[in-house]
Scaffold this motif. Structure first.
Motif, mmCIF file in Angstrom:
data_model
loop_
_atom_site.group_PDB
_atom_site.id
_atom_site.type_symbol
_atom_site.label_atom_id
_atom_site.label_comp_id
_atom_site.label_asym_id
_atom_site.label_seq_id
_atom_site.Cartn_x
_atom_site.Cartn_y
_atom_site.Cartn_z
ATOM 1 N N CYS A 450 39.155 85.729 62.315
ATOM 2 C CA CYS A 450 38.235 86.162 61.277
ATOM 3 C C CYS A 450 37.523 87.431 61.712
ATOM 4 C CB CYS A 450 37.209 85.070 60.960
ATOM 5 S SG CYS A 450 36.251 84.526 62.380
ATOM 6 N N SER A 451 37.869 87.903 62.893
ATOM 7 C CA SER A 451 37.291 89.145 63.407
ATOM 8 C C SER A 451 38.383 89.930 64.109
ATOM 9 C CB SER A 451 36.155 88.850 64.396
ATOM 10 O OG SER A 451 35.162 88.052 63.805
ATOM 11 N N LYS A 452 38.210 91.220 64.128
ATOM 12 C CA LYS A 452 39.130 92.049 64.892
ATOM 13 C C LYS A 452 38.861 91.872 66.374
ATOM 14 C CE LYS A 452 39.825 95.655 61.412
ATOM 15 N NZ LYS A 452 39.736 97.122 61.132
ATOM 16 N N CYS A 454 37.881 92.636 69.998
ATOM 17 C CA CYS A 454 36.973 93.581 70.643
ATOM 18 C C CYS A 454 37.737 94.300 71.750
ATOM 19 C CB CYS A 454 35.758 92.847 71.228
ATOM 20 S SG CYS A 454 34.627 92.222 69.972
ATOM 21 N N ARG A 463 28.304 85.806 65.206
ATOM 22 C CA ARG A 463 27.657 85.987 63.926
ATOM 23 C C ARG A 463 26.872 84.726 63.567
ATOM 24 N NH1 ARG A 463 32.880 88.187 60.537
ATOM 25 N NH2 ARG A 463 33.188 90.145 61.680
ATOM 26 N N CYS A 470 34.068 83.638 64.899
ATOM 27 C CA CYS A 470 33.742 84.856 64.153
ATOM 28 C C CYS A 470 32.651 85.612 64.886
ATOM 29 C CB CYS A 470 33.284 84.513 62.739
ATOM 30 S SG CYS A 470 34.543 83.634 61.762
ATOM 31 N N TYR A 471 32.890 86.866 65.160
ATOM 32 C CA TYR A 471 31.966 87.624 65.994
ATOM 33 C C TYR A 471 32.043 89.097 65.648
ATOM 34 C CZ TYR A 471 36.429 88.045 68.400
ATOM 35 O OH TYR A 471 37.751 88.264 68.685
ATOM 36 N N ASP A 472 31.045 89.837 66.095
ATOM 37 C CA ASP A 472 31.037 91.291 66.001
ATOM 38 C C ASP A 472 31.250 91.879 67.380
ATOM 39 O OD1 ASP A 472 30.508 91.451 63.207
ATOM 40 O OD2 ASP A 472 28.404 90.934 63.607
#
Length: 784
Positions: A450-452, A454, A463, A470-472
């Motif tokens: 759900c995240s690209k 890193c 998040r 799911c993370y930034d």
């Protein structure tokens, strides 16, 4: 008798079948004679499906007439029988003893599993736990194959009797029971996630497949395929039959973890040679045969009236090798039987050596514990079987990819492994060339994120109010790096490395010091030598004209002392350039402090001399006795002696030494002279500043004295520059790091020395060299 017990479960409903005596179970007659060693087993996961009339054993209750036959688990019985057969044929293991087995069934019912355990601490033909009466089987060891919900209380029960227990399934993958699948189906099937991790017990896949079929037929939910299923070690598509409930192709490309297995020598031959006509007493073979060849034996409860009759001439040799390959479960049963046999053999041999041979039936089960933990052997497949310090089997795991086909058949493909913990440094190993994915992914490794990812140089940050996956991605803080994808935290480089611009790897720091080869060092060298040369020229001019009035004024000896100290000051700057050494570090600050103190003391003496000379001209002045060299020499020596004392204390207590500064500069390892005691350094600097401020004040007081030979005004200006330079030095020195600290000190030395040289001596040199006519007493007095 000695009894070996294997616990387990099956699909279906029913009660335990008890085979209480050897002569009541024909399959044992091939191997067992009255009084021989007996192995009793409760085998797991729907090994058979039949009615009580097919057993020549005493039933403990009524069996249901219909059960789902799972032929894959028939292999577990064969693995047990094959191990017993090999051990009995090997004269090196348990000589003069014959190993046999009983088989029990618990039907996935915890109560029945528990009752089967209690039966082994009861008399043979009566259910009276914990009583020794009538004939009784003495349990020697337990081979456990128990699901999570049953394992704990069975373990506790048998532990009270100190009966050795061997677990033939891995625990590195047991999970809690799954929630109601129907509530999760829509979310799982409609989610954009490509990977579903399915955990639980062995029956969960049956329920899940049936629930999927239910959701698709009753609620008319569309079929959604193309997920990557990752399941626990218990999950086995083949173990629950093909096509019984739902489309098995939804699990195409499923990945599971299985206990490591290997092909045993002669096991395939042993397996494929079995026939209903020759396998006397094997009540399971007919059901396995019916399911495998889709036929029915007369009076069999399996199949339908539409099935053809089994002729008995069918052959297992025609089955694909994948259908006959040994599973990790069967492999564990095989090794467990051997482990008990070797332990019994070791215990029996130890009593022979000690001259205390006893009948095996008189031994206690707990006596086997020590030998089970110490045995080590190679099985017929070449794998070493041994236990670690915690009495846990040293074994790895296989990564299995499941291939399904339109006819609902299933093939297992070994695509990797997880080495045992004993192989330190080894990690999960997968052969990507053999991986098979669902056709939806076109044989390209699927992603489920759900995240690209890193990138290196960034770190993950979760998040809020979203799943943990799911993370930034945030840039690493300054001075830290991340060198892999999806790192949760950044970390600092070692002290001798620094982060690169993108903060994704560390670069070795370069060694740094103020050298003669770099422009800054070469520039300071040129300036230092130039000022030294000018000082020598000035000194030469004054020596050449030492008898002229302007040289003789204000004490020639002080002038020569000042010029020589300034020369040494300029040369002293060279001690700060180059790679720091032991001698250089000892001399650097102390030489600078002493030499500059002499120079400033000489300036102070020259100023005081001017004041004393003027005051001594008054009639009857008592200052006349101080006029002369004695006063100036006393001032220079006393002022210099104090600085020498400070430097001596510094060198004796905590002398400077060569050091390495790895922290001050980000990209450099600085070679420096460690002052050892910053307090002593600032004492040296402070005393020099005190002398300079006193000289400035005295010169300022004497600047307007009416004397042609008065140089107080020049001294005032020179000391003003001198004090300004060193007052600026302190904050600059404290705010700069690395070799530039040294550069600031060199600059201060050269600038303050040049101020004294230019301001004090340039007017005199101008008169001596350019306006020589003015260098006479008459001209100077006339000017005055």
């Amino acid at each position: 008798m000695v009894v070996l017990l294997v616990f387990g479960q099956v699909v279906g409903k029913g009660r335990v079948i008890q085979c209480a005596a050897v002569d009541s179970y024909p399959v044992l007659h091939k191997y067992i004679q009255p009084g021989d060693l007996i192995v009793s087993a409760i085998v797991s996961q729907a090994i058979f499906a039949t009615s009580p009339k097919h057993f020549k054993c005493q039933p403990a209750g009524i069996l249901s007439e219909q059960y789902a036959l799972i032929p894959q688990n028939y292999q577990h019985i064969l693995a047990l029988e094959f191990a017993v057969k090999e051990i009995n044929e090997n004269p090196q293991i348990l000589p003069n003893l014959t190993l046999g087995f009983y088989i029990y069934e618990s039907y996935m019912n915890p109560r029945l599993t528990y009752r089967a355990a209690l039966q082994h601490i009861s008399p043979r033909n009566r259910f009276v736990p914990n009583y020794r009466c009538d004939m009784q089987d003495n349990v020697e060891a337990i081979l456990e194959d128990i699901e999570t919900e049953n394992a704990e209380f069975i373990h506790d029960l048998l532990q009270m009797y100190r009966i050795p227990q061997l677990n033939v399934k891995g625990n590195d993958y047991m999970t809690k029971s799954l929630k109601v699948f129907s509530e999760l189906y829509e979310k799982m099937m409609t989610s954009t996630a490509n990977v579903i991790i399915l955990g639980g017990q062995s029956c969960n896949i049956i329920h899940f497949r049936c629930l999927i079929l239910f959701m698709q037929t009753v609620y008319l939910m569309p079929k959604r395929k193309g997920k990557v299923w990752i399941v626990t070690a218990h999950a086995d598509l083949k173990a629950y039959g093909e096509g019984k409930c739902g489309d098995v192709q939804i699990f195409h490309g499923m990945i599971s973890v299985a206990i490591h297995s290997n092909e045993l020598q002669r096991f395939q031959e042993f397996f494929k040679s079995r026939k209903p006509s020759s396998a006397e007493g094997d009540v399971f073979l007919r059901d396995f045969w019916s399911h495998t060849f889709h036929c029915a034996f007369p009076n069999s409860v399996l199949g339908t009236v539409n099935q053809v009759n089994c002729t008995g001439d069918e052959t297992l040799k025609d089955l694909p090798a994948s259908e006959m390959s040994m599973t990790g479960h069967s492999y564990s049963i095989y090794n467990a039987v051997y482990a008990v046999a070797y332990a019994l053999n070791a215990m029996h041999s130890s009593k022979d050596i000690q001259g205390e041979r006893r009948k095996l039936s008189s031994q206690q089960p707990w006596q086997l514990h020590h030998f089970l933990g110490c045995i080590s052997f190679n099985n017929s497949a070449g794998d070493q079987i041994s236990f670690d310090g915690n009495r846990e089997l040293i074994v790895g795991f296989d990564i299995i990819s499941w291939l399904t086909f339109p006819n609902q058949s299933v093939v297992r493909l070994k695509v990797g492994k997880i080495p045992s913990q004993e192989l330190s440094g080894q990690r999960l190993q997968i052969d990507e060339e053999f991986m098979v994915w669902h056709p939806r992914f076109n044989q390209v490794q699927p992603l489920s994120l759900c995240s690209k990812n890193c990138n290196p140089g960034y770190r993950m940050t979760k998040r809020k109010r979203e799943p943990f996956c799911c993370y930034d991605c945030l840039q690493c803080p300054e001075g830290t790096i991340s060198d892999h994808h999806d790192m949760p935290d950044c970390f600092q480089c070692s002290v001798d490395h620094f982060p690169n611009k993108n903060q994704n790897y560390c670069i070795p720091k370069r060694v740094s010091f103020l050298s003669y080869q770099e422009p800054l060092g070469a520039g300071f060298l040129l300036v230092s030598l130039s000022l030294s040369l000018i000082t020598v020229l000035v000194l030469g001019i004054f020596i050449k004209h030492h008898n002229t009035p302007i040289v003789k004024a204000n004490n020639r000896s002080l002038t020569y002392t000042l010029l020589n100290s300034l020369l040494l000051c300029f040369l002293c700057a060279l001690l700060f350039i180059g790679k720091p050494g032991k001698i250089m570090c000892l001399l650097r600050q102390t030489a600078f402090g002493i030499i500059f103190s002499i120079a400033v003391a000489s300036v102070l003496a020259k100023t005081i001399t001017v004041i004393v000379a003027f005051m001594a001209t008054n009639p009857g002045s008592w200052m006349r006795k101080w006029v002369g060299k004695r006063l100036s020499i006393s001032i220079v020596l006393s002022c210099s002696f104090i600085q020498v004392g400070i430097c001596t204390i510094w060198l004796l207590n905590s002398p400077p030494f060569p050091g390495v500064d790895m922290l001050s500069m980000v990209e450099e390892v600085v070679l420096e002279c460690n002052d050892a005691s910053p307090t002593m350094f600032y004492c040296v600097l402070g005393y020099m500043g005190l002398l300079a401020s006193v000289s400035f004040q005295v010169a300022f007081f004497a600047r307007k004295l009416p004397d042609s030979f008065n140089e107080a005004k020049f001294i005032t200006f020179s000391m003003l520059i001198f004090c300004t330079v060193w007052l600026s030095f302190v904050p600059a020195y404290l705010s700069i790091k690395g070799k530039y600290m040294v550069a600031v000190e060199i600059f201060s030395i050269l600038a303050s020395g040049a101020a004294l040289l230019v301001c004090i001596f340039s007017p005199k040199c101008y008169i001596i060299v350019v306006r020589s006519k003015l260098n006479s007493r008459v001209q100077l007095r006339r000017k005055n």
